[in-house]
Scaffold this active site. Structure first.
Site, short mmCIF file in Angstrom:
data_model
loop_
_atom_site.label_atom_id
_atom_site.label_comp_id
_atom_site.label_asym_id
_atom_site.label_seq_id
_atom_site.Cartn_x
_atom_site.Cartn_y
_atom_site.Cartn_z
N ASP A 62 0.82 -1.22 0.00
CA ASP A 62 0.00 0.00 0.00
C ASP A 62 0.85 1.26 0.00
OD1 ASP A 62 0.71 -0.81 2.71
OD2 ASP A 62 -0.54 0.84 3.40
N GLU B 116 0.18 -0.98 5.80
CA GLU B 116 1.25 -0.47 6.68
C GLU B 116 1.02 0.98 7.04
OE1 GLU B 116 4.96 1.46 7.92
OE2 GLU B 116 3.80 1.91 6.12
ZN LIG Z 1 6.78 2.48 4.15
#
Ligand SMILES: [Zn+2]
Length: 482
Positions: free
Chosen positions: A120, A184
Site C-alpha cells: 500500500d 502499513e
Molecule cells: Zn513504508
C-alpha cells in the site's frame, strides 16, 4: 582549604586524563577488503519493473471491508515480472489483500528468513506533481510516482535480486519468505499483524526479518569521513491521546467565564511545553558505541565518554535538530483540535489530539499519567485504541545482524554500519513473535531532497541507487542462503 582545592583540581585532572586515554585507545575495526563483484544489474529493466508496480493505485484502504482488485493486479504483475521465482513460490493470501510467497530452500534444518514490504501507499493528490503520481514515468534517471520509494522500490529490489540468482542456477539452502502487507500506512493491523498471526499459528520461526527503515547517511555531521548505514533494531511506540473538555454549550454572545475551547487551548499549551526528560535508550547508546571509533577527535572524545558527558550530549542533541531531539526522548505533539462547527456557537465539547512517539524504555501508561498530571482535573485524557508501546529491541550479536553488516560493507565498499532506534513505525514490529532478530534497513542511497519527497509531492526513486539495492539483495541471499 588549599588542600581541598588541590584535591578537587587533581580529581578533575585525573578524570580528564582518563577520558583522553579512553578516547585514544578506542580504535576503529578495519573493514575487510570486499570480495564482492557486482553482477551488473540491468538497471533499465529494474526501473521498468518498478515503474509498472507504481502504476497500480494501491492506496491504503481506510475501510478494511472495501472491495478492490488493485492489490490482486499488483500481485499478478509481480508474478509475471519474476517467472523464476513464481514458478516455484507457494502463495498464500492473508486477510484478502496481504500475501506471503515462500521459496523453499534445500536445507530444512536452517530457519527461514523473511523479506518484508508493504503493497500500500499513501494517497497522492495531483496538485504540485510534475507527472501524474501513478504514471510511474521514467525521467532524468528517476522512476517517478507514489510508492516509488515507500516502498515498492524495496519490494521490487528484493524480488529482482532473487530472480537474477535463480536464473543463474542458484539454489537457496535456506527458505525465503516474502511477506507483503496491505495497510502499513494504517499501522498494519489488517495486514502485517494478520500475516504474523498466521505464521505463529503454523509454528514458523525466522532466523531474521528485514523490513524498510534505516538509511544511508553522510557521516560528516558526526565528524566521520565515511557513509553510515543505519540498521533499525527497534521502533518507538506510537500513541494518540485525546484531550476533552466539556462545558455547557450555547450562544457565543453570552459566554460562560471559561469556555471549553479556552480550557482546552490552555491544556494543549501546557502539554506541548511539558516534554518528557531526555535519556539515552540502550539502542541509542549502542549506536554511539558503534560510531565513536570512526569519529574525528573532538566528536570521538564526546561520544567515547558518552556516559560521563551524557547531560551535555543530551542537551546538545535535543536542541540541534528535531531528528536528534526525537532520538533522545519521547516527543509529545499536538496535531488536531476541534471546537464548535460555527463561529458563533459555544461548543459543549472541545477536543484535541496529542500524538506521542514513545522512547524505548517508556510506556503508553507512563505518558498517559504524565499528560493527566499536566492538564489537571478539568480535562479528560483518553488513549486512542491504535496506540502501541515501543517495540522489543533486536539482537545485535546475532548471525542475522552480522550478515547484514557484512553485506553492507561488501556492497557499499566499506560503509560503516550502526544499530539505531527507528523513530517512525513499520510493519516489522508485528514480527517479534516470530524472531528476536527483526531489522529495518532500506538499501538505497538518497539525497536529502529525494528523502523529503516520501509521502510528499514528486516522490521518485533514483535508478542507479535502485540497481545497487538489487546488488545488496543478491549479496544478502548469497550470504544468508548458501
Ligand atoms: Zn513504508
Amino acid at each position: 582549604m588549599v588542600i581541598i582545592l588541590y584535591s578537587i583540581l587533581g580529581l578533575i585532572g585525573a578524570l580528564i586524563t582518563f577520558m583522553v586515554i579512553r578516547t585514544v585507545l578506542t580504535k576503529p575495526i578495519p573493514v575487510p577488503k570486499s570480495e564482492f563483484v557486482p553482477n551488473g544489474v540491468d538497471k533499465d529493466l529494474v526501473a521498468q519493473h518498478l515503474s509498472g508496480a507504481v502504476q497500480f493505485e494501491t492506496v491504503t484502504l481506510t475501510n478494511p471491508l472495501s472491495e478492490t482488485d488493485v492489490f490482486f493486479k499488483l500481485q499478478e504483475y509481480i508474478e509475471k515480472c519474476y517467472p523464476c521465482i513464481f514458478e516455484r513460490a507457494k502463495k498464500t493470501l492473508i486477510n484478502r489483500y496481504s500475501v506471503i510467497y515462500v521459496v523453499e530452500g534445500t536445507d530444512k534444518d536452517l530457519l527461514p528468513i523473511a523479506m518484508l514490504a508493504h503493497q500500500d501507499v499513501v494517497p497522492a493528490p495531483i496538485e504540485g506533481w510534475i507527472v501524474p503520481p501513478f504514471s510511474g514515468e521514467i525521467k532524468d534517471g528517476y522512476v517517478y510516482g507514489r510508492g516509488s520509494q515507500d516502498m515498492k522500490s524495496q519490494m521490487i529490489a528484493s524480488l529482482e535480486g532473487l530472480e537474477i540468482l535463480l536464473k543463474d542456477g542458484f539454489i537457496p539452502k535456506r527458505t525465503i519468505y516474502f511477506c507483503f502487507g496491505h495497510d502499513e500506512e494504517l499501522r498494519g493491523t489488517e495486514g502485517a499483524k494478520q500475516i504474523s498471526k498466521y505464521l505463529q499459528d503454523k509454528g514458523i520461526r525466522f532466523e531474521y526479518v528485514l523490513d524498510e527503515g534505516g538509511t544511508i547517511l553522510d557521516g560528516k555531521m558526526l565528524g566521520i569521513d565515511n557513509k553510515i548505514a543505519l540498521i533499525g533494531i527497534c521502533e518507538k511506540g506510537y500513541a494518540d491521546f485525546i484531550l476533552e473538555v466539556e462545558k455547557p454549550g450555547g450562544h457565543a454572545s453570552s459566554p460562560t467565564r471559561r469556555t471549553a475551547v479556552g480550557l482546552l487551548a490552555e491544556a494543549v499549551y501546557f502539554t506541548e511545553l511539558s516534554q518528557r526528560p531526555t535519556f539515552f535508550a540502550k539502542p541509542t547508546k549502542d549506536m554511539f558505541k558503534a560510531l565513536a571509533p570512526y569519529m574525528k577527535p573532538i566528536f570521538k572524545f564526546l561520544f567515547v565518554n558518552r556516559d560521563i558527558l551524557s547531560p551535555l550530549l543530551r542537551l546538545v542533541l535535543s536542541k540541534a535538530h528535531p531528528m536528534t531531539n526525537s532520538l533522545v526522548r519521547t516527543t509529545i505533539t499536538p496535531t488536531m483540535a476541534k471546537g464548535a462547527d460555527a463561529p458563533n456557537v459555544l461548543p459543549p465539547r472541545a477536543s484535541a489530539n496529542i500524538n506521542c512517539r514513545i522512547n524505548t524504555g517508556e510506556t503508553i501508561e507512563l505518558i498517559h499519567k504524565h499528560i493527566k498530571k499536566v492538564v489537571g482535573k478539568n480535562v479528560k485524557v483518553r488513549i486512542d485504541d491504535g496506540s502501541v508501546n515501543p517495540s522489543e529491541v533486536s539482537d545485535i550479536t546475532s548471525p542475522g545482524y552480522n550478515i547484514l553488516k557484512k553485506t553492507i560493507a561488501e556492497v557499499y565498499n566499506g560503509y560503516i554500519t550502526a544499530p539505531f532506534l527507528f523513530i517512525a513505525a513499520t510493519d516489522s514490529k508485528h514480527y517479534y513473535p516470530l524472531s528476536k532478530n527483526v531489522y529495518r534497513f532500506t538499501p538505497f542511497e538518497k539525497t536529502e531532497d529525494d528523502a523529503s519527497r516520501i509521502h510528499g509531492i514528486n516522490e521518485r526513486q533514483d535508478i542507479n541507487a535502485l540497481a545497487v539495492g538489487v546488488e545488496f539483495y543478491i549479496r544478502l541471499y548469497q550470504n544468508s542462503c548458501n
